[in-house]
Design a protein around this motif. Structure first.
Motif, PDB file in Angstrom:
ATOM      1  N   VAL A  72       0.844  -1.203   0.000  1.00  0.00           N
ATOM      2  CA  VAL A  72       0.000   0.000   0.000  1.00  0.00           C
ATOM      3  C   VAL A  72       0.877   1.249   0.000  1.00  0.00           C
ATOM      4  N   VAL A  73       1.973   1.202   0.756  1.00  0.00           N
ATOM      5  CA  VAL A  73       2.919   2.327   0.781  1.00  0.00           C
ATOM      6  C   VAL A  73       3.430   2.617  -0.626  1.00  0.00           C
ATOM      7  N   ARG A  74       3.791   1.555  -1.352  1.00  0.00           N
ATOM      8  CA  ARG A  74       4.308   1.734  -2.709  1.00  0.00           C
ATOM      9  C   ARG A  74       3.215   2.231  -3.646  1.00  0.00           C
ATOM     10  N   MET A  75       1.998   1.670  -3.509  1.00  0.00           N
ATOM     11  CA  MET A  75       0.903   2.063  -4.391  1.00  0.00           C
ATOM     12  C   MET A  75       0.578   3.543  -4.247  1.00  0.00           C
ATOM     13  N   THR A  76       0.653   4.041  -3.023  1.00  0.00           N
ATOM     14  CA  THR A  76       0.279   5.435  -2.754  1.00  0.00           C
ATOM     15  C   THR A  76       1.468   6.386  -2.808  1.00  0.00           C
ATOM     16  N   GLY A  77       2.668   5.849  -3.031  1.00  0.00           N
ATOM     17  CA  GLY A  77       3.848   6.707  -3.072  1.00  0.00           C
ATOM     18  C   GLY A  77       4.181   7.322  -1.734  1.00  0.00           C
TER      19      GLY A  77
END
Length: 344
Positions: free
Chosen positions: A25-30
């Motif tokens: 989720v961290v990666r998806m949301t930057g």
């Protein structure tokens, strides 16, 4: 005792997977730089929610280590003090580990929740290691591996810090992901080795070499996938969120290898399933492998042909880690069944 220990191991495994999900989720949301320091977040144990909390203000108490943003730089309080009527630079030092000085409340809290899951998983693996001491006399290997998991979690936390300090360097992100899979593998091994012998399947057909091959290709796919994801992140920075249809134009070679390998992975897993069903080997987790693989392929197709539907990247990454876990456990069952068959 062994049954309770196995339950603790399963809880630890679930929490480690929650960390993987949160990281996706961290990666998806930057949100990877939502907290610019580590282990605290802007020098706080509970991060700020408003930009005003990160701005210098007169007649305000600050704690040593607290971070504010001044002229697009991060400034760290060198001691506890109350501010006067004007900014006193002698009370602050510039943060030197990187120069990223932006605040986004949503990104900060997403990254903070990711770290909370990491802390919970760390506590769970520590509990596992402490419980394993009661098995020291009967199964030294399990105790050793349990403590190895704890050290692995510590190393993973350090890797997380280096990822932040490097401003999300692609190689370090990849190593961070691979290390998470290594920890999953250790915990799965512990769970398998504490399973009663009577519940383990036996087989007369050796599928171990094929399982090793399938598992190796999955790991390669995960590594390539993280590189493709970094390419997409760079394209997002260049083209913006609205240009989803262009994110994979002029893609790097990792993308094409990743896409080609996916066909090989599917075919080999289907071959594996065919052998298990044909020879009635009772490795029921092959059904989970096929289910995860199917959704993995669908999410990959959706990203390419339907311009990255919301959540598809997270689903793709999480399912890859779940697929690895089930395949690895299947390999452990096959190795155990092979030994049991030879000794019978």
């Amino acid at each position: 005792m062994q049954k309770k220990f196995r339950q603790v191991a399963k809880v630890a495994l679930v929490l480690v997977y929650f960390v993987i999900i949160a990281g996706a989720v961290v990666r998806m949301t930057g949100s990877g730089m939502g907290c610019p320091d580590w282990p605290k977040c802007f020098g706080h144990y509970i991060p700020p929610t408003e930009i005003s909390e990160l701005q210098w203000q007169p007649d305000t108490p600050f704690k040593k280590g607290q971070i504010i943003i001044v002229d697009q730089t991060l400034q760290v309080a060198v001691e506890d003090f109350n501010t006067g009527s004007s900014f006193d630079r002698s009370k602050w030092k510039t943060y030197t580990k990187h120069d990223y000085a932006e605040f986004n409340a949503a990104h900060t809290w997403i990254e903070y929740i990711n770290r909370l899951f990491g802390a919970l998983a760390g506590l769970a693996t520590l509990a596992l290691a402490i419980f394993s001491l009661k098995l020291l006399k009967t199964n030294k290997k399990i105790t050793f591996l349990s403590w190895l998991v704890v050290f692995g979690m510590g190393f993973q936390a350090w890797l997380g810090a280096t990822v932040v300090y490097s401003l999300l360097e692609p190689v370090k992100i990849t190593v961070h992901m691979v290390m998470a899979l290594v920890i999953v593998a250790f915990i799965l091994y512990i769970i398998h080795e504490t399973k009663p012998l009577a519940e383990r399947p036996k087989t007369h057909k050796n599928i171990v070499p094929l399982l090793w091959l399938v598992l190796a290709l999955t790991i390669i796919q995960v590594v390539l996938g993280t590189q493709v994801r970094q390419f997409v992140d760079d394209r997002i920075d260049l083209l913006g969120e609205a240009a989803k249809d262009q994110w994979l134009t002029n893609a790097n070679w990792q993308f094409y290898v990743h896409r080609t390998f996916s066909i090989i992975v599917v075919l080999l897993n289907l071959l594996l399933a065919q052998r298990i069903y044909k020879y009635k080997l009772h490795f029921l987790k092959i059904n989970w492998v096929l289910a995860f693989l199917s959704i993995e392929v669908i999410s990959g197709i959706a990203m390419y042909y339907f311009d990255f539907p919301f959540g598809s990247q997270t689903v793709h990454l999480v399912l890859a880690s779940l697929l690895f876990g089930v395949q690895f456990y299947l390999l452990l069952e096959a190795l155990s069944a092979k030994r049991s068959y030879k000794s019978s």
